[in-house]
Design an enzyme around this catalytic site. Structure first.
Site, PDB file in Angstrom:
ATOM      1  N   ARG A   1      22.128  45.042  23.323  1.00  0.00           N
ATOM      2  CA  ARG A   1      23.336  44.242  23.569  1.00  0.00           C
ATOM      3  C   ARG A   1      24.549  45.159  23.506  1.00  0.00           C
ATOM      4  O   ARG A   1      24.793  45.779  22.478  1.00  0.00           O
ATOM      5  CB  ARG A   1      23.499  43.103  22.555  1.00  0.00           C
ATOM      6  CG  ARG A   1      24.457  41.994  23.088  1.00  0.00           C
ATOM      7  CD  ARG A   1      24.828  40.980  22.017  1.00  0.00           C
ATOM      8  NE  ARG A   1      25.618  41.607  20.979  1.00  0.00           N
ATOM      9  CZ  ARG A   1      25.429  41.433  19.664  1.00  0.00           C
ATOM     10  NH1 ARG A   1      24.508  40.629  19.224  1.00  0.00           N
ATOM     11  NH2 ARG A   1      26.188  42.077  18.791  1.00  0.00           N
ATOM     12  N   GLU A  42      30.502  48.694  20.972  1.00  0.00           N
ATOM     13  CA  GLU A  42      29.306  49.438  20.565  1.00  0.00           C
ATOM     14  C   GLU A  42      28.128  48.970  21.396  1.00  0.00           C
ATOM     15  O   GLU A  42      28.185  47.939  22.076  1.00  0.00           O
ATOM     16  CB  GLU A  42      29.005  49.215  19.075  1.00  0.00           C
ATOM     17  CG  GLU A  42      28.667  47.759  18.768  1.00  0.00           C
ATOM     18  CD  GLU A  42      27.718  47.571  17.586  1.00  0.00           C
ATOM     19  OE1 GLU A  42      27.143  48.542  17.095  1.00  0.00           O
ATOM     20  OE2 GLU A  42      27.556  46.410  17.178  1.00  0.00           O
ATOM     21  N   ASN A  84      24.136  48.031  20.852  1.00  0.00           N
ATOM     22  CA  ASN A  84      23.090  47.779  19.862  1.00  0.00           C
ATOM     23  C   ASN A  84      21.720  47.997  20.482  1.00  0.00           C
ATOM     24  O   ASN A  84      21.428  47.436  21.538  1.00  0.00           O
ATOM     25  CB  ASN A  84      23.192  46.335  19.351  1.00  0.00           C
ATOM     26  CG  ASN A  84      24.469  46.104  18.577  1.00  0.00           C
ATOM     27  OD1 ASN A  84      24.626  46.583  17.463  1.00  0.00           O
ATOM     28  ND2 ASN A  84      25.417  45.398  19.184  1.00  0.00           N
ATOM     29  N   SER A 132      21.312  40.663  18.044  1.00  0.00           N
ATOM     30  CA  SER A 132      21.156  39.304  17.522  1.00  0.00           C
ATOM     31  C   SER A 132      21.668  38.231  18.469  1.00  0.00           C
ATOM     32  O   SER A 132      22.449  38.505  19.380  1.00  0.00           O
ATOM     33  CB  SER A 132      21.875  39.192  16.182  1.00  0.00           C
ATOM     34  OG  SER A 132      23.238  39.498  16.363  1.00  0.00           O
ATOM     35  N   LYS A 135      26.491  54.957  15.936  1.00  0.00           N
ATOM     36  CA  LYS A 135      27.894  55.148  16.305  1.00  0.00           C
ATOM     37  C   LYS A 135      28.162  56.617  16.645  1.00  0.00           C
ATOM     38  O   LYS A 135      28.965  56.926  17.516  1.00  0.00           O
ATOM     39  CB  LYS A 135      28.809  54.715  15.148  1.00  0.00           C
ATOM     40  CG  LYS A 135      28.490  53.334  14.534  1.00  0.00           C
ATOM     41  CD  LYS A 135      29.008  52.217  15.387  1.00  0.00           C
ATOM     42  CE  LYS A 135      28.861  50.845  14.728  1.00  0.00           C
ATOM     43  NZ  LYS A 135      27.509  50.284  14.670  1.00  0.00           N
ATOM     44  N   LYS A 168      34.420  54.179  11.279  1.00  0.00           N
ATOM     45  CA  LYS A 168      33.087  53.564  11.285  1.00  0.00           C
ATOM     46  C   LYS A 168      32.022  54.464  10.677  1.00  0.00           C
ATOM     47  O   LYS A 168      31.838  55.598  11.124  1.00  0.00           O
ATOM     48  CB  LYS A 168      32.670  53.258  12.725  1.00  0.00           C
ATOM     49  CG  LYS A 168      33.562  52.268  13.441  1.00  0.00           C
ATOM     50  CD  LYS A 168      32.915  51.846  14.752  1.00  0.00           C
ATOM     51  CE  LYS A 168      33.729  50.758  15.419  1.00  0.00           C
ATOM     52  NZ  LYS A 168      33.034  50.227  16.601  1.00  0.00           N
ATOM     53  N   GLU A 220      24.980  49.078  10.717  1.00  0.00           N
ATOM     54  CA  GLU A 220      24.864  47.942  11.631  1.00  0.00           C
ATOM     55  C   GLU A 220      24.992  46.648  10.860  1.00  0.00           C
ATOM     56  O   GLU A 220      24.773  46.607   9.657  1.00  0.00           O
ATOM     57  CB  GLU A 220      23.474  47.955  12.304  1.00  0.00           C
ATOM     58  CG  GLU A 220      23.240  49.111  13.233  1.00  0.00           C
ATOM     59  CD  GLU A 220      24.185  49.112  14.415  1.00  0.00           C
ATOM     60  OE1 GLU A 220      24.541  48.016  14.894  1.00  0.00           O
ATOM     61  OE2 GLU A 220      24.584  50.200  14.845  1.00  0.00           O
ATOM     62  N   GLY A 221      25.330  45.583  11.571  1.00  0.00           N
ATOM     63  CA  GLY A 221      25.260  44.255  10.977  1.00  0.00           C
ATOM     64  C   GLY A 221      26.600  43.676  10.578  1.00  0.00           C
ATOM     65  O   GLY A 221      26.670  42.562  10.058  1.00  0.00           O
ATOM     66  N   ARG A 255      31.491  36.021  20.963  1.00  0.00           N
ATOM     67  CA  ARG A 255      31.796  35.708  19.560  1.00  0.00           C
ATOM     68  C   ARG A 255      33.303  35.694  19.405  1.00  0.00           C
ATOM     69  O   ARG A 255      34.002  36.562  19.929  1.00  0.00           O
ATOM     70  CB  ARG A 255      31.178  36.763  18.632  1.00  0.00           C
ATOM     71  CG  ARG A 255      29.681  36.592  18.479  1.00  0.00           C
ATOM     72  CD  ARG A 255      29.072  37.734  17.715  1.00  0.00           C
ATOM     73  NE  ARG A 255      29.317  38.987  18.388  1.00  0.00           N
ATOM     74  CZ  ARG A 255      29.061  40.171  17.868  1.00  0.00           C
ATOM     75  NH1 ARG A 255      28.555  40.278  16.657  1.00  0.00           N
ATOM     76  NH2 ARG A 255      29.307  41.279  18.550  1.00  0.00           N
TER      77      ARG A 255
HETATM   78  P1  ADP Z   1      28.332  46.631  13.781  1.00  0.00           P
HETATM   79  O1  ADP Z   1      27.242  47.491  14.297  1.00  0.00           O
HETATM   80  O2  ADP Z   1      28.348  46.530  12.304  1.00  0.00           O
HETATM   81  O3  ADP Z   1      28.382  45.300  14.474  1.00  0.00           O
HETATM   82  P2  ADP Z   1      30.779  47.212  15.275  1.00  0.00           P
HETATM   83  O4  ADP Z   1      31.124  48.535  15.832  1.00  0.00           O
HETATM   84  O5  ADP Z   1      30.348  46.193  16.259  1.00  0.00           O
HETATM   85  O6  ADP Z   1      29.686  47.423  14.141  1.00  0.00           O
HETATM   86  O7  ADP Z   1      32.025  46.664  14.470  1.00  0.00           O
HETATM   87  C1  ADP Z   1      32.016  45.407  13.840  1.00  0.00           C
HETATM   88  C2  ADP Z   1      33.203  44.574  14.299  1.00  0.00           C
HETATM   89  O8  ADP Z   1      34.422  45.260  14.066  1.00  0.00           O
HETATM   90  C3  ADP Z   1      33.197  44.262  15.784  1.00  0.00           C
HETATM   91  O9  ADP Z   1      32.425  43.116  16.057  1.00  0.00           O
HETATM   92  C4  ADP Z   1      34.680  44.051  16.060  1.00  0.00           C
HETATM   93  O10 ADP Z   1      35.077  42.737  15.705  1.00  0.00           O
HETATM   94  C5  ADP Z   1      35.348  45.016  15.101  1.00  0.00           C
HETATM   95  N1  ADP Z   1      35.624  46.289  15.788  1.00  0.00           N
HETATM   96  C6  ADP Z   1      34.780  47.341  15.919  1.00  0.00           C
HETATM   97  N2  ADP Z   1      35.345  48.334  16.609  1.00  0.00           N
HETATM   98  C7  ADP Z   1      36.572  47.920  16.951  1.00  0.00           C
HETATM   99  C8  ADP Z   1      37.661  48.511  17.678  1.00  0.00           C
HETATM  100  N3  ADP Z   1      37.569  49.725  18.187  1.00  0.00           N
HETATM  101  N4  ADP Z   1      38.788  47.773  17.825  1.00  0.00           N
HETATM  102  C9  ADP Z   1      38.892  46.539  17.298  1.00  0.00           C
HETATM  103  N5  ADP Z   1      37.922  45.932  16.607  1.00  0.00           N
HETATM  104  C10 ADP Z   1      36.760  46.601  16.421  1.00  0.00           C
HETATM  105 MG    MG Z   2      25.879  47.020  15.867  1.00  0.00          MG
HETATM  106 MG    MG Z   3      28.754  44.947  16.442  1.00  0.00          MG
END
Ligand code: ADP
Ligand code: MG
Ligand code: MG
Length: 479
Positions: free
Chosen positions: A153, A169, A171, A176, A314, A368, A372-373, A455
């Site tokens: 995803r 990102e 996945n 999920s 990441k 970051k 994950e999660g 979401r």
């Molecule tokens: P995970 O693998 O834990 O889901 P993400 O990279 O998706 O990690 O980050 C989790 C959440 O943080 C995302 O769903 C988003 O809401 C927020 N986020 C992540 N990166 C950014 C970004 N560059 N700008 C704004 N919000 C972000």
């Molecule tokens: Mg993720």
């Molecule tokens: Mg995410």
């Protein structure tokens, strides 16, 4: 706990029909009262639909919900209506899915690239280090995965500053909500078929969403490629779920036959589908790591293999965004341009200038770790403090993280429904596009975009994540 983290402002109780009168307007004001009544009716309709169609999750307030099937269920948090999304960006995101699938597969075959890119991270991040140890063992025995299955995803936000679609990102493990996401599209279609006329909305503008069916089809076709009618598909889950195997059970009940076949509890396993194993919490002891290694060593199809898992980190996302790196893996220039267009700014922390900028203007960045999660990223004031602290520490502590340009989606007013209670708030959204990839040696059996997940979260919350309690499930209405 999940529900309580989103601030429950401006409640519109589903039955109480509390008139949502703006300040200065008498509650008896007709249009406002009518609107509140209409919202309350829709909320009731929607929550009943959830119960009837299985748009439900285990209620964490009910201790038995984790251990007794069918007990303690509550509707999943959702937005009352789909979020508007420009058709051009939707098309762009869909087109990217097969390209990212292909990219993951190509990168997964370059073990040296994965090891080199993650070498510094390995020194400071235990979890990544353990994953890399398994990967090293597989490289040492020259392990080949002839059949490769990816259920991915890729997540995006629309950046309001540049008016562009930017990837958050990708996945590659435990992607999920294909199931509940498909259902939310269905819920919204039902509500708009019923109330759309009054709202001026057309349900045909909600794209079809077969994510669950298409992921199931991919698992089924992987099983078929394995070509053993008596073999099973094994779902690896976190404890307190049933009908599936936890990592600890796999370790206790699993073995590999001399020909590489994975047998768990007397059953030959064709496909291992990981719904766990992406977080350090999933490995409380050596037992779980033993299970992960056992499965990797076997000839079962792993979804994901250790290589696919590592491609989704990441750190690899950041490495792939460097100039001239995609060219190592892909030939088609147009594909490369499409990928680059959706890359936000990504930096490794050995770039002193960027670290300095992030300390000066932390609100323009996200820090970051390799996790994950949801709920793991660092923002704003904490970001500054963390960078300053890590800089002072000796060694490579910074290498555990990457820095990312913060994306600022435009906020809009949304009705969110959690635990049967509706409230209105300013929200921002993240669109995930599912992709399934299956190949057997040189034959690409499947490489598809497979539905989507929107979401939506209150704009004051940094993190996303429905399971983590920050966001609600949503769908899209193309504009
Ligand atoms: P995970 O693998 O834990 O889901 P993400 O990279 O998706 O990690 O980050 C989790 C959440 O943080 C995302 O769903 C988003 O809401 C927020 N986020 C992540 N990166 C950014 C970004 N560059 N700008 C704004 N919000 C972000
Ligand atoms: Mg993720
Ligand atoms: Mg995410």
């Amino acid at each position: 706990a999940a529900a309580s983290r989103v601030p429950q402002r401006r409640r519109v109780a589903s039955r109480a029909m509390s008139a949502e009168a703006p300040p200065g307007v008498a509650p008896a004001d007709e249009p406002a009262g009518r609107k509140a009544a209409a919202v309350a009716e829709m909320v009731e309709e929607a929550t009943v639909w959830c119960a009837v169609h299985g748009l439900v999750v285990g209620d964490r307030a009910q201790p038995r919900s984790g251990t007794v099937p069918g007990v303690g269920l509550v509707h999943a948090p959702f937005s009352l209506l789909p979020t508007h999304f420009p058709a051009s960006f939707w098309k762009q995101a869909c087109e990217l899915a097969p390209i990212f699938n292909d990219l993951v597969d190509r990168v997964s075959l370059d073990g040296k690239f994965l090891q080199d890119s993650l070498s510094k991270t390995k020194q400071v991040d235990d979890f990544t280090s353990r994953l890399l140890d398994i990967h090293t063992k597989m490289m040492e025995v020259n392990k080949k995965e002839d059949i490769r299955l990816g259920l991915h995803r890729s997540d995006y936000m629309l950046d309001s500053e540049t008016n562009s679609l930017l990837q958050i990102e990708l996945n590659t493990i435990s992607s999920s909500f294909p199931g509940l996401g498909s259902l939310v599209s269905e819920l919204h279609r039902t509500l708009i078929n019923r109330y759309g006329k009054a709202l001026g909305l057309d349900s045909k503008r909600i794209p079809q969403n077969w994510a669950a069916t298409q992921f199931a089809e991919a698992l089924g076709r992987a099983w078929a490629e394995f070509n053993n009618k008596s073999a099973v598909i094994m779902m690896v889950v976190q404890p307190e779920e049933r009908n599936m195997k936890t990592l600890a059970q796999v370790e206790a009940e699993g073995q590999i036959l001399p020909d590489g076949t994975l047998v768990v509890d007397g059953q030959t396993v064709s496909v291992v589908y990981f719904r766990a194993g992406y977080s350090p919490n999933d490995y409380p002891s050596e037992v779980e790591w033993g299970a992960r290694l056992l499965m990797e060593q076997s000839s079962a199809i792993k979804c994901p293999s250790i290589s696919y898992h590592l491609v989704g980190t990441k750190k690899i996302q950041q490495e792939l965004a460097k100039p001239n790196v995609l060219e190592r893996f892909l030939d088609n220039k147009e594909d490369i341009a499409k990928l680059q267009k959706c890359f936000a700014g990504l930096w490794s922390l050995d770039n002193e200038e960027i670290v300095k900028s992030a300390i000066e203007k932390p609100d323009l960045f996200v820090l970051k770790p390799q996790r994950e999660g949801g709920g793991n990223n660092i923002y704003g004031h904490d970001l500054r403090e963390t960078l300053v602290r890590l800089q002072k520490e000796q060694g490579e502590a910074l290498a555990a993280y990457i820095l990312m340009q913060r994306i600022f989606p435009r906020a809009s007013l949304t009705h969110l429904v959690q635990g049967g209670v509706c409230f209105e708030d300013l929200t921002i959204s993240e669109l995930g596009i599912y992709g399934a990839y299956l190949r057997n040696k040189d034959k690409v059996v499947m490489n598809n975009q497979c539905g989507y997940l929107m979401r939506t979260k209150v704009s004051s919350s940094n993190e996303g994540g429905v399971a983590a309690g920050f966001a609600v499930l949503d769908s899209i209405l193309l504009t």
